[in-house]
Structure formats: C-alpha cells, structure tokens
Write a protein that holds these residues in place. Structure first.
Motif, PDB file in Angstrom:
ATOM      1  N   ALA A  70      -1.288  10.507   4.783  1.00  0.00           N
ATOM      2  CA  ALA A  70      -1.126   9.297   3.972  1.00  0.00           C
ATOM      3  C   ALA A  70      -0.315   8.210   4.679  1.00  0.00           C
ATOM      4  CB  ALA A  70      -0.481   9.654   2.629  1.00  0.00           C
ATOM      5  N   VAL A  71       0.814   8.574   5.254  1.00  0.00           N
ATOM      6  CA  VAL A  71       1.663   7.577   5.929  1.00  0.00           C
ATOM      7  C   VAL A  71       0.940   7.015   7.147  1.00  0.00           C
ATOM      8  CG1 VAL A  71       3.813   7.232   7.194  1.00  0.00           C
ATOM      9  CG2 VAL A  71       3.811   8.593   5.092  1.00  0.00           C
ATOM     10  N   HIS A  72       0.236   7.865   7.887  1.00  0.00           N
ATOM     11  CA  HIS A  72      -0.484   7.415   9.079  1.00  0.00           C
ATOM     12  C   HIS A  72      -1.627   6.473   8.701  1.00  0.00           C
ATOM     13  CE1 HIS A  72       1.938  10.366  10.964  1.00  0.00           C
ATOM     14  NE2 HIS A  72       1.203  11.410  10.624  1.00  0.00           N
ATOM     15  N   ILE A  73      -2.284   6.749   7.577  1.00  0.00           N
ATOM     16  CA  ILE A  73      -3.363   5.876   7.109  1.00  0.00           C
ATOM     17  C   ILE A  73      -2.804   4.502   6.760  1.00  0.00           C
ATOM     18  CG2 ILE A  73      -5.011   5.514   5.232  1.00  0.00           C
ATOM     19  CD1 ILE A  73      -5.377   8.591   5.187  1.00  0.00           C
ATOM     20  N   ALA A  74      -1.674   4.474   6.043  1.00  0.00           N
ATOM     21  CA  ALA A  74      -1.054   3.191   5.688  1.00  0.00           C
ATOM     22  C   ALA A  74      -0.642   2.416   6.939  1.00  0.00           C
ATOM     23  CB  ALA A  74       0.153   3.435   4.781  1.00  0.00           C
ATOM     24  N   ASN A  75      -0.054   3.120   7.901  1.00  0.00           N
ATOM     25  CA  ASN A  75       0.354   2.442   9.144  1.00  0.00           C
ATOM     26  C   ASN A  75      -0.849   1.873   9.883  1.00  0.00           C
ATOM     27  OD1 ASN A  75       3.076   2.941   8.770  1.00  0.00           O
ATOM     28  ND2 ASN A  75       3.064   4.841   9.950  1.00  0.00           N
ATOM     29  N   ASN A  76      -1.952   2.617   9.880  1.00  0.00           N
ATOM     30  CA  ASN A  76      -3.157   2.145  10.569  1.00  0.00           C
ATOM     31  C   ASN A  76      -3.712   0.894   9.909  1.00  0.00           C
ATOM     32  OD1 ASN A  76      -6.169   3.886  11.776  1.00  0.00           O
ATOM     33  ND2 ASN A  76      -5.562   1.763  11.935  1.00  0.00           N
ATOM     34  N   LEU A  77      -3.670   0.849   8.582  1.00  0.00           N
ATOM     35  CA  LEU A  77      -4.161  -0.327   7.875  1.00  0.00           C
ATOM     36  C   LEU A  77      -3.344  -1.567   8.215  1.00  0.00           C
ATOM     37  CD1 LEU A  77      -4.845   1.246   4.362  1.00  0.00           C
ATOM     38  CD2 LEU A  77      -6.549   0.426   5.982  1.00  0.00           C
ATOM     39  N   VAL A  78      -2.052  -1.368   8.480  1.00  0.00           N
ATOM     40  CA  VAL A  78      -1.168  -2.500   8.793  1.00  0.00           C
ATOM     41  C   VAL A  78      -1.235  -2.882  10.265  1.00  0.00           C
ATOM     42  CG1 VAL A  78       1.247  -3.249   8.859  1.00  0.00           C
ATOM     43  CG2 VAL A  78       0.398  -1.977   6.887  1.00  0.00           C
ATOM     44  N   THR A  79      -1.251  -1.885  11.139  1.00  0.00           N
ATOM     45  CA  THR A  79      -1.174  -2.164  12.577  1.00  0.00           C
ATOM     46  C   THR A  79      -2.537  -2.252  13.253  1.00  0.00           C
ATOM     47  OG1 THR A  79      -1.083   0.182  13.209  1.00  0.00           O
ATOM     48  CG2 THR A  79       1.012  -0.910  12.663  1.00  0.00           C
ATOM     49  N   GLY A  80      -3.530  -1.605  12.654  1.00  0.00           N
ATOM     50  CA  GLY A  80      -4.851  -1.580  13.275  1.00  0.00           C
ATOM     51  C   GLY A  80      -5.049  -0.448  14.257  1.00  0.00           C
ATOM     52  N   SER A 117      -8.916   4.294   1.397  1.00  0.00           N
ATOM     53  CA  SER A 117      -8.260   3.779   2.597  1.00  0.00           C
ATOM     54  C   SER A 117      -8.674   4.549   3.837  1.00  0.00           C
ATOM     55  CB  SER A 117      -6.734   3.843   2.425  1.00  0.00           C
ATOM     56  OG  SER A 117      -6.311   2.969   1.407  1.00  0.00           O
ATOM     57  N   PHE A 118      -8.830   5.876   3.694  1.00  0.00           N
ATOM     58  CA  PHE A 118      -9.261   6.672   4.843  1.00  0.00           C
ATOM     59  C   PHE A 118     -10.661   6.266   5.283  1.00  0.00           C
ATOM     60  CE2 PHE A 118     -11.421  10.440   6.590  1.00  0.00           C
ATOM     61  CZ  PHE A 118     -10.604  10.697   7.688  1.00  0.00           C
TER      62      PHE A 118
END
Length: 204
Positions: free
Chosen positions: A52-62, A98-99
């Motif tokens: 979950a945290v990695h998915i959120a970070n990916n959405l923000v950072t790309g 999100s995933f």
C-alpha cells in the motif's frame, strides 16, 4: 510444455481476510482444473495491503520501488489472473484501483482474468458488473463470464450455489488457460532498458 503462471491479486485490508480466503479458494479450484487438463501451473499471490505505501509513493513520484516493480511485472507477464477486491461504497477499493492504475494499459491484452469480490451483504454484488468488469475490459483483458461475489453469509453454511459458482468460474478460467502457450518470462525477454554503446548506434 512450460508451466503456466497464475497470479492472484488480493486487495483485502485485514488479516485474516475474507478477500484472501476467496482468492485462495478460487486459485485452488483453478489449479485443480488445470491439472485435470494436464497443464502445470505456478500460483503466486500478491497481497496489496503489503504494497500500500509503495503504491501511494509510486502514484506521487512516478517510480515503483523494487518490491512493487516486481509485483507489477508479475501481473503484466501473467498467463492468467484472479483478482479479488473488497467492495466499499458500491465499488472496488481505492487500493485495488490504484494498483491497476500502475499497470501498462496494453500489458493485459487478451489475458484471461477471473474477477471476484467480497462484501458485507449481497446488495453490493452488482459492483462486479458495473465496476470490475469494465475496468478489465478497458485493459483489454479477457474476463471470464462467471464472476464470484462472497457476502458475509456465504461463509457460514458453504451454500451449494456459492461453491458451484467458485467451481464454474475457476473452470472457465482454466479452460481459457488450457488453450494458451505460456508467456515469455523476464529471462526470455531482451532487457528493454539495456544501454547500447554510442559507437554501436553509429555503426547501424
């Protein structure tokens, strides 16, 4: 013939999770049917709560971290998918969506997908048809006709209709997978990110 790769994506938020329980039941039924057809299969489960945290970070950072990157590649290279989400507010969970927002939109073209969901009451079951099925149709996947919804009451008596629906959906997925050749794996694919020396590029 190489073993098929069946990836199971579970978006349950708790442990233990009825979403994971349904995912495991579907995977076991599909594996059994494939073996009856003489096909070897490797089943791998991806728990989205752990990402979950990695998915959120990916959405923000790309950019995905290594663990999330591996999960995305596994899904994109899968021969078949079983995807299970809890239903919140008449749709799939935000974590689930999100995933799949991070998946290459063309990577699942033609990939057989079994969709399933869990919820507190049967009145949320239509989310499979108005939310999950359109999502995977957009991703050009081949969604099996039978979707599986498990409400709280379905786990008590193991109703014959519920068990039969699991078996029917898994059988439909297995039938599609039986006709497929396994996709090339990472070791069989030339690394697209390989840096070609400038001199080699000039030489044509």
């Amino acid at each position: 013939m190489d073993a098929l790769q069946l990836i199971v994506v579970s978006a349950g938020l708790r442990q233990p999770s009825s979403t994971r329980l349904l995912a495991d039941r579907l995977a076991a039924a599909a594996e059994r049917d494939l073996q009856l057809h003489g096909r070897d299969v490797r089943v791998e489960v991806i728990e989205l709560r752990d990402l979950a945290v990695h998915i959120a970070n990916n959405l923000v950072t790309g950019f995905p971290n290594a663990e999330l990157g591996d999960a995305l590649r596994d899904v994109e290279h899968a021969d078949g998918l079983i995807v299970v989400s809890p239903i919140f507010s008449a749709s799939y969970s935000g974590l689930f969506k999100s995933f799949f927002d991070l998946i290459d939109p063309m990577a699942l073209s033609g990939t057989p997908v079994l969709i399933a969901a869990t919820g507190g009451s049967a009145r949320h079951s239509l989310a499979l048809e108005h939310a999950l099925r359109p999502l995977f149709s957009y991703l050009h996947a081949t969604v099996v006709p039978t979707a599986v919804y498990a409400a709280t009451e379905d786990w008590g008596g193991e109703a014959a209709e519920f068990v039969g629906r699991i078996d029917r959906a898994a059988g439909e997925l297995a039938a599609l997978l039986t006709l497929r050749e396994p996709k090339p794996r990472d070791s069989d694919i030339e690394d697209e990110d390989e840096v070609i020396p400038f001199e080699q590029l000039l030489a044509g």
